[in-house]
Scaffold this motif. Structure first.
Motif, short mmCIF file in Angstrom:
data_model
loop_
_atom_site.label_atom_id
_atom_site.label_comp_id
_atom_site.label_asym_id
_atom_site.label_seq_id
_atom_site.Cartn_x
_atom_site.Cartn_y
_atom_site.Cartn_z
N MET A 371 0.83 -1.19 -0.12
CA MET A 371 -0.31 0.15 0.05
C MET A 371 0.88 1.29 -0.20
O MET A 371 0.86 2.47 -0.84
N ALA A 372 1.90 1.68 0.87
CA ALA A 372 3.17 2.66 0.71
C ALA A 372 3.66 2.91 -0.21
O ALA A 372 3.83 4.47 -0.75
N GLY A 377 -3.50 4.06 -7.39
CA GLY A 377 -4.12 2.99 -8.15
C GLY A 377 -4.80 2.63 -7.07
O GLY A 377 -5.61 2.87 -7.13
N PHE A 378 -5.42 0.83 -7.69
CA PHE A 378 -5.58 0.39 -7.10
C PHE A 378 -5.84 -1.17 -6.27
O PHE A 378 -5.53 -2.25 -6.81
N LEU A 379 -6.81 -1.29 -5.29
CA LEU A 379 -7.20 -2.47 -4.64
C LEU A 379 -8.11 -3.13 -5.17
O LEU A 379 -9.26 -3.10 -5.52
N LEU A 380 -8.05 -4.21 -6.20
CA LEU A 380 -8.50 -4.98 -7.07
C LEU A 380 -9.23 -6.31 -6.23
O LEU A 380 -8.19 -7.05 -5.85
N ARG A 403 -10.23 -0.60 -5.41
CA ARG A 403 -10.39 0.51 -4.42
C ARG A 403 -9.93 1.71 -4.88
O ARG A 403 -7.94 0.80 -4.73
N GLU A 404 -9.94 2.94 -5.08
CA GLU A 404 -8.58 3.35 -4.82
C GLU A 404 -7.77 3.84 -4.07
O GLU A 404 -8.57 4.04 -2.69
N ILE A 405 -6.61 3.99 -4.41
CA ILE A 405 -5.18 4.17 -3.29
C ILE A 405 -4.56 5.32 -3.53
O ILE A 405 -3.79 5.88 -4.93
N ARG A 406 -4.65 7.00 -3.09
CA ARG A 406 -3.94 7.25 -3.38
C ARG A 406 -2.40 7.79 -1.60
O ARG A 406 -3.11 7.58 -0.82
N GLY A 408 -0.32 5.55 -0.73
CA GLY A 408 -0.86 4.96 0.37
C GLY A 408 -1.67 3.99 0.70
O GLY A 408 -1.86 3.66 1.89
N LYS A 409 -2.55 5.38 0.45
CA LYS A 409 -3.84 5.29 1.33
C LYS A 409 -5.86 4.63 1.01
O LYS A 409 -5.23 6.30 -0.23
#
Lengths: 470, 426
Positions: A371-372, A377-380, A403-406, A408-409
């Protein structure tokens, strides 16, 4: 379990002896099958058995001057040995006479029929037949109630299914006997948005029995919450992104994007690009891929439907494609050893090269570290559809949530549905992080072309890669 | 065997039941290019017995049902055990009671035609020859082919007095066509016919061989955006099946679909108002109902709900049985050439085109499409279509050209406006 096979075994051996008088090779696979499925939703309660994939019956394989031929039937006794032999003889002659002009046999050596004897019994903690219909329906009803209690859910449903089967493979030199039980379950939830219904679905599986009910119960609330969450989903903005695949999504990539392309009947047909990449890099050095018995899941078996003992096949070793998986006929044609991947939908169908339990090994990264490492990006999550393309290694996989990641979160924004596309080696070479502890899941069936459904499992660890989403 | 089962049902004290008997014979051929991989034959004889158990729960009449599969080699003791087990289980799968279909007794309906009467090995050889006969092009060829010829005898008997039977015959299969230059590509296709329709199969394979050649020179130049999309053949059928699914009692009874007869379910505005009928592929349903053609939609409005007996009874409508063929009655308001005029995308092969009746989404990854601009059709590959029929149905336009298969009869193509497409050349 399945004592009828013991009763018929001497007659089946006589049948092999009779057929060997005419044919260069003869074998028989006898299958005794017991399936049952319990479901509950707003459509009602149902219990079904039979009429499902599988079935009780026999398939004889022989080699004559034209090559391989098979006869499937479900009525057999010692008295019927002459009629089985006669039917095979008459109809093969009729078929040979009616073949299109210009057709030649595909050159195939006669199987060696090396001696082997094996007996394996099913292992499970709780026999669903002993637990009983009433108790199982009560348990899955409770699972449904938990999901329905989540606000915004229109309907939810739960299902538990098992298949227990015994397979006996006999040839002149082989006597293999196995009994297997697998169980799987699923939970779904529906949430409405206008005319549209958002659906969330998850399954679980085990090489075993009704002990799976505990795992099923744990899915209820997350599935219901996901259905409600999907009401706020947005359409995906097409592009290439850094992605974290959950173990189920990793499994879909393993199975659909790569696994089908290393089924070696595709090599015989010149349908798989992988044939040109043996001992060449096809993935990041972080990627090692297995198929077979190294894990216990719904596709674990001790011999395949052609009487070949199964094992652990390493397909990709640290990024290098080492070999494919293979059924008997393809192995004979390619001059390689079969890997125990010759599987039939049922005794009524042809055997093809099929996957079993297919997965990527774990690595050493952490999910927090993954994540960091992502600025955007995205968590699929929640894969629901995939299609192979062995010739061109094109990807078509679909997941229900990105799920959107910006920075690292997770931001809380979700996108759905998501189509993953691209070129398989590009995706696999972009794998930059792998978590430890692969997880497999075998809730579904795998088709070949548009049919031939067999039970498989697939999986892997959380995996970071660069993927084109649409 | 039927009499043995009926006697066993009596011994087990089961008064409500249905027996579905199926005898099946097949001849199957498998080819790699023009070489014979495997020959297969099959003879099976199965009985699926559904047992019903009435009970009362909270003062309401309830019924549970389960089915078991029996085979002739089972002993009487095994049959009794299976039926007793099913009857016991039925007591736990209780749903509101419903009336069984009215009893029907008919003479066996025999299917006519070559496939139903000629030796199956002969039919399999003929259809294989028909497919291979199309393999005459230089650049593209048949990679592999599977042909399955099946013949069945089906009988439905029930405790209410139904006794109907019919024969059926089907030839189906699949093939892969390949083209090696300028890029090595393949396309997968399936077929299904109710008779030995050799000419149609030869034509079908020939068309796919042409598509394979176009796929080999197709470029990954599709840009993401909103396109007018023309769907044809099996892809259009997949989309139109949305209407059959949303109007089924299976979807309406559990409230997954809110559709009611008389509803304007299309909301047509500027396109063709959809008219659809459903037709059966066999003369009787699985519970013995004589199948009749059903008018499903008229000018975008729902005319009927269809489906299995229990859900239809719960909804207070007469059970229709299960349908297998969709007839789109729209004559079409444009020729196919007119449909494709103007900028549009015509995808002809997807890897796995899907229509989700819950969400209304349709789409899939494009294996071959034609990007049509300024009168030119450029073959493209890659990317995906991701449309929402709930919006796209309002102004869709059908072609006047027709298309027919075992599952469909109706317009060959339809144009959908403003469909999101994810490209590969952004």
């Amino acid at each position: 379990m399945f004592d009828s096979i013991d009763v018929l075994k001497p007659a089946l051996k006589k049948l092999i002896g009779e057929l060997r008088k005419e044919y260069a090779y003869a074998s028989v696979l006898a299958v005794a099958d017991d399936t049952r499925s319990w479901s509950i939703s707003s459509s009602g309660r149902s219990i079904s058995s039979g009429g499902w994939i599988g079935g009780t019956g026999f398939v004889v394989r022989v080699f004559d001057g034209t090559g391989c031929a098979e006869y499937s039937f479900n009525e057999f006794s010692e008295d019927m040995i002459p009629s089985v032999a006669q039917t095979l003889r008459t109809r093969l002659a009729a078929q040979n006479a009616a073949l299109p002009s210009g057709v030649r046999p595909l050159p195939t050596p006669v199987p060696a029929d090396e001696p082997a004897v094996l007996r394996k019994d099913a292992v499970f903690e709780t026999d669903p037949r002993e637990l009983g219909d009433e108790a199982i329906l009560e348990r899955i009803s409770a699972v449904r109630e938990k999901a329905l209690a989540v606000e915004g859910v229109l309907d939810a449903g739960a299902n538990l299914s098992y298949r227990a089967y015994r397979k006996l493979f006999l040839s002149e030199n082989r006597d293999l006997d196995q009994t297997v039980m697998w169980t799987n379950g699923h939970v779904f939830a529906l949430a409405p948005r206008g005319e549209e219904l958002k659906e969330a679905y998850r399954s679980c599986s085990i090489l075993g029995g009704a002990e799976l009910l505990d795992s099923l119960g744990e899915l209820a609330v997350p599935v219901a919450e996901q259905a409600v969450e999907l009401l706020n989903s947005e359409p995906m903005i097409p592009g290439e992104y850094d992605c974290i695949c959950d173990p189920a999504t990793t499994g879909m990539i393993v199975h659909e994007a790569f696994g089908h392309g290393v089924e070696m009947d595709m090599f015989v047909k010149d349908r798989a690009q992988a044939r040109l990449f043996i001992d060449k890099p096809v993935a990041s050095p972080l990627v090692t891929m297995h198929d077979g018995n190294a894990v216990c899941d719904t596709a674990t078996m001790w011999f395949d439907d052609e009487g070949v003992l199964t094992g652990d096949t390493v397909i990709i070793d640290r990024g290098i494609l080492r070999r494919g998986m293979c059924d008997t006929l393809s192995a004979l044609r390619l001059g390689v050893a079969p890997t125990g991947n010759g599987r039939r939908e049922s005794y009524e169908r042809k055997a093809y090269t099929r996957m079993t339990n297919t997965y990527f090994e774990g690595g050493s990264s952490t999910l927090d570290g993954m994540m960091a490492s992502i600025s955007y990006g995205f968590l699929l999550e929640s894969p629901f559809s995939g299609m192979e393309d062995p010739k061109n290694w094109g990807i078509q996989c679909m997941v229900n949530i990105a799920r959107e990641i910006r920075d690292g979160k997770l931001t809380g924004r979700i996108f759905s549905p998501i189509v993953l596309t691209g070129y398989v080696p590009d995706l696999l070479k972009s794998v930059s992080m792998m978590c430890p502890d692969p997880v497999t899941e075998g809730g579904g069936f795998c088709g070949k072309g548009s049919k031939e459904w067999v039970k498989v499992s697939d999986g892997g660890p959380y995996m970071k890669a660069r993927i084109r989403l649409g | 065997m039927t009499e043995r089962i009926i006697e066993a049902l009596g011994r087990c004290g089961i008064s409500r039941w249905r027996i579905n008997e199926k005898v099946e014979e097949s001849a199957e051929l498998f080819f790699v290019k023009h070489e014979l991989d495997t020959r297969r034959i099959k003879d099976t004889h199965k009985f699926s017995v559904t047992v019903f158990r009435r009970a009362e729960a909270d003062g309401k009449a309830m019924v549970g049902k389960t089915a078991v599969e029996l085979i002739p080699s089972m002993t009487d003791a095994q049959i009794d055990g299976a039926l007793n087990g099913a009857y016991y289980a039925a007591g736990f799968a209780l749903n509101p009671d419903y009336e069984a279909p009215a009893p029907v007794r008919r003479e066996t309906v025999f299917k006519a035609g070559e496939l139903a009467s000629a030796p199956l090995q002969q039919s399999a050889g003929k259809m294989a020859a028909a497919a291979l006969a199309a393999d005459t092009r230089k650049e593209s060829f048949i990679n592999s082919l599977e042909v399955f010829c099946h013949r069945t005898f089906n009988r439905v008997i029930s405790s209410e007095g139904t006794d109907v039977s019919y024969t059926d015959a089907v030839c189906k299969g699949e093939y892969v066509v390949q083209c090696k230059e300028p890029e090595d590509v393949e396309l997968f296709a399936q077929f299904e016919y109710g008779d030995c329709d050799a000419a149609s199969l030869t034509q079908r394979v020939g068309e796919d061989l042409r598509f394979a050649a176009d796929r080999a020179r197709a470029q990954s130049i599709l840009k993401s955006g909103s396109y007018d999309v023309v769907l044809s053949g099996v892809n259009l059928v997949t989309v139109l099946e949305y209407y059959a699914e949303k109007s089924s009692a299976d979807m309406i009874y559990p409230k997954y679909s809110q559709w009611k007869t008389g509803d304007d379910v299309q909301g047509c505005s500027g396109g063709d108002a959809v008219s659809i009928s459903l037709d059966a592929r066999v003369p009787f349903s699985s519970d013995g109902i004589p199948m009749k053609r059903l008018k499903l939609m008229e000018d975008g409005r729902l005319s009927a709900i269809h489906g299995r007996t229990d859900f239809c009874r719960y909804l207070g409508i007469e059970p229709t049985g299960e349908y297998g063929r969709l007839i789109c009655e729209n004559p079409g308001s444009a020729s196919f050439e007119e449909l494709k005029s103007g900028p549009c995308l015509w995808p002809v092969v997807f890897s796995d085109f899907q229509m989700d009746s819950f969400s209304g989404h349709f789409g899939g990854e494009i294996r071959l499409a034609y990007l049509i601009e300024d009168g030119r059709a450029v073959p493209v590959t890659g990317g995906s279509v991701n449309g929402i029929l709930i919006d796209a149905q309002r102004d869709m336009v059908f072609s006047r050209e027709r298309y027919s298969s075992a599952f469909y009869e109706g317009p060959y193509a339809a144009r959908f406006r403003g469909i999101p497409v994810a490209g590969t050349a952004d």
